[in-house]
Write a protein that holds these residues in place. Structure first.
Motif, PDB file in Angstrom:
ATOM      1  N   ASP A  64     -73.068 -27.159  15.680  1.00 55.04           N
ATOM      2  CA  ASP A  64     -73.832 -25.905  15.599  1.00 55.04           C
ATOM      3  C   ASP A  64     -74.723 -25.740  16.820  1.00 55.04           C
ATOM      4  N   TYR A  65     -74.720 -24.527  17.371  1.00 55.09           N
ATOM      5  CA  TYR A  65     -75.569 -24.227  18.523  1.00 55.09           C
ATOM      6  C   TYR A  65     -76.307 -22.914  18.310  1.00 55.09           C
ATOM      7  N   LEU A  66     -77.563 -22.872  18.711  1.00 51.94           N
ATOM      8  CA  LEU A  66     -78.284 -21.614  18.775  1.00 51.94           C
ATOM      9  C   LEU A  66     -78.206 -21.110  20.211  1.00 51.94           C
ATOM     10  N   VAL A  67     -77.832 -19.846  20.358  1.00 53.54           N
ATOM     11  CA  VAL A  67     -77.744 -19.216  21.676  1.00 53.54           C
ATOM     12  C   VAL A  67     -78.783 -18.107  21.744  1.00 53.54           C
ATOM     13  N   SER A  68     -79.781 -18.298  22.569  1.00 49.28           N
ATOM     14  CA  SER A  68     -80.816 -17.287  22.759  1.00 49.28           C
ATOM     15  C   SER A  68     -80.336 -16.324  23.843  1.00 49.28           C
ATOM     16  N   LEU A  69     -80.094 -15.061  23.447  1.00 49.72           N
ATOM     17  CA  LEU A  69     -79.511 -14.071  24.343  1.00 49.72           C
ATOM     18  C   LEU A  69     -80.575 -13.309  25.129  1.00 49.72           C
ATOM     19  N   VAL A  84     -70.873 -10.818  20.672  1.00 54.69           N
ATOM     20  CA  VAL A  84     -70.613 -12.246  20.841  1.00 54.69           C
ATOM     21  C   VAL A  84     -69.176 -12.575  20.435  1.00 54.69           C
ATOM     22  N   LYS A  85     -68.742 -12.063  19.295  1.00 50.03           N
ATOM     23  CA  LYS A  85     -67.376 -12.332  18.834  1.00 50.03           C
ATOM     24  C   LYS A  85     -66.346 -11.793  19.824  1.00 50.03           C
ATOM     25  N   GLU A  86     -66.579 -10.588  20.325  1.00 51.69           N
ATOM     26  CA  GLU A  86     -65.636  -9.985  21.276  1.00 51.69           C
ATOM     27  C   GLU A  86     -65.470 -10.845  22.525  1.00 51.69           C
ATOM     28  N   ALA A 103     -73.762 -17.067  11.841  1.00 55.44           N
ATOM     29  CA  ALA A 103     -73.053 -17.619  12.987  1.00 55.44           C
ATOM     30  C   ALA A 103     -71.754 -16.884  13.288  1.00 55.44           C
ATOM     31  N   VAL A 104     -71.292 -17.052  14.524  1.00 51.69           N
ATOM     32  CA  VAL A 104     -69.932 -16.723  14.923  1.00 51.69           C
ATOM     33  C   VAL A 104     -69.208 -18.061  15.016  1.00 51.69           C
ATOM     34  N   VAL A 105     -68.172 -18.236  14.212  1.00 53.02           N
ATOM     35  CA  VAL A 105     -67.507 -19.529  14.088  1.00 53.02           C
ATOM     36  C   VAL A 105     -66.215 -19.542  14.896  1.00 53.02           C
ATOM     37  N   CYS A 106     -66.116 -20.513  15.796  1.00 56.03           N
ATOM     38  CA  CYS A 106     -64.906 -20.708  16.598  1.00 56.03           C
ATOM     39  C   CYS A 106     -64.131 -21.883  15.993  1.00 56.03           C
ATOM     40  N   LYS A 107     -62.938 -21.602  15.475  1.00 56.05           N
ATOM     41  CA  LYS A 107     -62.160 -22.624  14.781  1.00 56.05           C
ATOM     42  C   LYS A 107     -61.200 -23.302  15.752  1.00 56.05           C
ATOM     43  N   PHE A 108     -61.752 -24.166  16.606  1.00 54.35           N
ATOM     44  CA  PHE A 108     -60.940 -24.894  17.571  1.00 54.35           C
ATOM     45  C   PHE A 108     -60.103 -25.960  16.876  1.00 54.35           C
ATOM     46  N   GLU A 114     -70.013 -23.600  15.443  1.00 58.56           N
ATOM     47  CA  GLU A 114     -70.752 -22.450  14.940  1.00 58.56           C
ATOM     48  C   GLU A 114     -71.786 -22.042  15.987  1.00 58.56           C
ATOM     49  N   VAL A 115     -71.638 -20.825  16.465  1.00 58.42           N
ATOM     50  CA  VAL A 115     -72.551 -20.279  17.464  1.00 58.42           C
ATOM     51  C   VAL A 115     -73.499 -19.321  16.748  1.00 58.42           C
ATOM     52  N   VAL A 116     -74.769 -19.681  16.693  1.00 59.85           N
ATOM     53  CA  VAL A 116     -75.777 -18.842  16.041  1.00 59.85           C
ATOM     54  C   VAL A 116     -76.494 -18.048  17.125  1.00 59.85           C
ATOM     55  N   PRO A 117     -76.129 -16.775  17.303  1.00 56.42           N
ATOM     56  CA  PRO A 117     -76.787 -15.979  18.339  1.00 56.42           C
ATOM     57  C   PRO A 117     -78.132 -15.462  17.856  1.00 56.42           C
ATOM     58  N   GLY A 118     -79.022 -15.259  18.791  1.00 52.80           N
ATOM     59  CA  GLY A 118     -80.340 -14.749  18.431  1.00 52.80           C
ATOM     60  C   GLY A 118     -81.118 -14.333  19.660  1.00 52.80           C
ATOM     61  N   TYR A 119     -82.372 -14.013  19.438  1.00 53.78           N
ATOM     62  CA  TYR A 119     -83.246 -13.549  20.517  1.00 53.78           C
ATOM     63  C   TYR A 119     -84.579 -14.279  20.428  1.00 53.78           C
ATOM     64  N   ALA A 120     -85.115 -14.626  21.583  1.00 49.52           N
ATOM     65  CA  ALA A 120     -86.391 -15.331  21.625  1.00 49.52           C
ATOM     66  C   ALA A 120     -87.512 -14.445  21.102  1.00 49.52           C
ATOM     67  N   ALA A 121     -88.396 -15.036  20.315  1.00 49.90           N
ATOM     68  CA  ALA A 121     -89.609 -14.379  19.834  1.00 49.90           C
ATOM     69  C   ALA A 121     -90.797 -15.029  20.545  1.00 49.90           C
ATOM     70  N   PRO A 122     -91.991 -14.449  20.434  1.00 52.47           N
ATOM     71  CA  PRO A 122     -93.157 -15.115  21.027  1.00 52.47           C
ATOM     72  C   PRO A 122     -93.268 -16.572  20.572  1.00 52.47           C
ATOM     73  N   SER A 123     -92.835 -16.809  19.332  1.00 47.48           N
ATOM     74  CA  SER A 123     -92.748 -18.170  18.807  1.00 47.48           C
ATOM     75  C   SER A 123     -91.473 -18.256  17.975  1.00 47.48           C
ATOM     76  N   GLY A 124     -90.518 -19.097  18.374  1.00 50.42           N
ATOM     77  CA  GLY A 124     -89.277 -19.243  17.638  1.00 50.42           C
ATOM     78  C   GLY A 124     -88.210 -18.260  18.088  1.00 50.42           C
ATOM     79  N   TYR A 125     -87.258 -17.993  17.184  1.00 47.48           N
ATOM     80  CA  TYR A 125     -86.103 -17.159  17.513  1.00 47.48           C
ATOM     81  C   TYR A 125     -85.757 -16.247  16.336  1.00 47.48           C
ATOM     82  N   TRP A 126     -85.333 -15.026  16.665  1.00 49.03           N
ATOM     83  CA  TRP A 126     -84.824 -14.115  15.653  1.00 49.03           C
ATOM     84  C   TRP A 126     -83.326 -14.325  15.512  1.00 49.03           C
TER      85      TRP A 126
END
Length: 273
Positions: A64-69, A84-86, A103-108, A114-126
């Protein structure tokens, strides 16, 4: 004669992933990050989830990975998921890629990522709330919290969390693994010592008694943790919790009375083994 405690320890050992088991899945990180960074923009990408926490389950856990976009968070997480999926589908054309919130799950072929996309917040991630909308998460702080409570109890908390997750997978319980882990850590944070059968029973019972209600972030930083993705899943999970609590209680009581074989029978029923 094997005791109930020994049986639980053997179960934990059986479902502990080897250090190299997920190397194949993890090898895709660079390609995923490069694709998303080029077409969308990536602030950072780092490993999260049960493997990172040391509570992964053999044959069940993913990398599992969090990706801050980069950019502005859209009104709906589905806009983010679509982008992200596209991009990942165009990069990995022969791989099945699906959205499974958050998540967006890549079944290799060598393991799911599992790619968990999100956005940085002042503290943490959305990130996307599994139920609906957005939720604020602090995965780095949650990892530290679980690790600190685990250290307090000499490594017992991660063993207990793994056991609860094994039950989830073996009994097909539709409840969030993150929720189970944080509830388990929260329970043990309030305990002065660890007793395997007693704490297995109490952890399950406390979640059942709370009706799997969303829990406050124990670090006090993020959004509440939801247990299930729908009300129908919560009701299904509650039915399975009712049965699990009864079996865990019987196992504890049988072991306390010296009937180890009967206690193990209840544990086998509990974990469907």
């Amino acid at each position: 004669m094997t005791t109930a405690r020994q049986w639980l320890e053997e179960l934990n050992t059986l479902y502990t992933p080897s250090p190299v088991q997920f190397d194949g899945a993890r090898s895709h990180k660079t390609a995923i990050e490069s694709r998303l960074d080029y077409y969308i923009g990536v602030r950072e990408m780092f490993e999260i989830g049960s493997l990172r926490h040391g509570t992964g389950i053999w044959q069940h856990s993913d990398a599992d990975y969090l990706v801050s976009l980069e950019g502005i968070r859209p009104g709906s997480p589905w806009t983010m998921f679509s982008k992200v999926k596209e991009q990942l589908q165009e990069r990995f054309t022969g791989t099945t890629i699906v959205v499974r919130r958050p998540a967006v799950v890549c079944k290799f072929s060598d393991g799911d990522v599992e790619v968990v996309p999100g956005y940085a917040a002042p503290s943490g991630y959305w990130i996307a709330n599994p139920a609906d909308g957005w939720m604020l998460t602090h995965p780095k702080d949650h990892n530290r919290y679980v690790t600190d409570v685990n250290t307090k109890h000499g490594g017992a908390v991660k063993k207990l969390a793994r056991q609860v997750k094994v039950w989830k997978y073996r009994r097909n319980v539709p409840v969030s693994s993150c929720y189970l882990e944080m509830r388990t850590a929260k329970h043990m944070d309030g305990e002065s010592s660890y007793s395997p059968l007693w704490d297995l029973y109490l952890t399950l019972k406390k979640m059942r008694d709370a009706n799997l209600a969303a829990m406050n972030d124990p670090t006090g930083l993020g959004s509440r943790f939801s247990s299930c993705s729908s009300e129908s899943n919560r009701l299904d999970a509650m039915s399975k919790f009712d049965t699990a609590v009864i079996r865990a209680l019987k196992a504890k009581d049988f072991a306390n009375d010296g009937y180890e074989s009967l206690a193990i029978e209840q544990l086998k029923l509990l974990f469907n083994r």
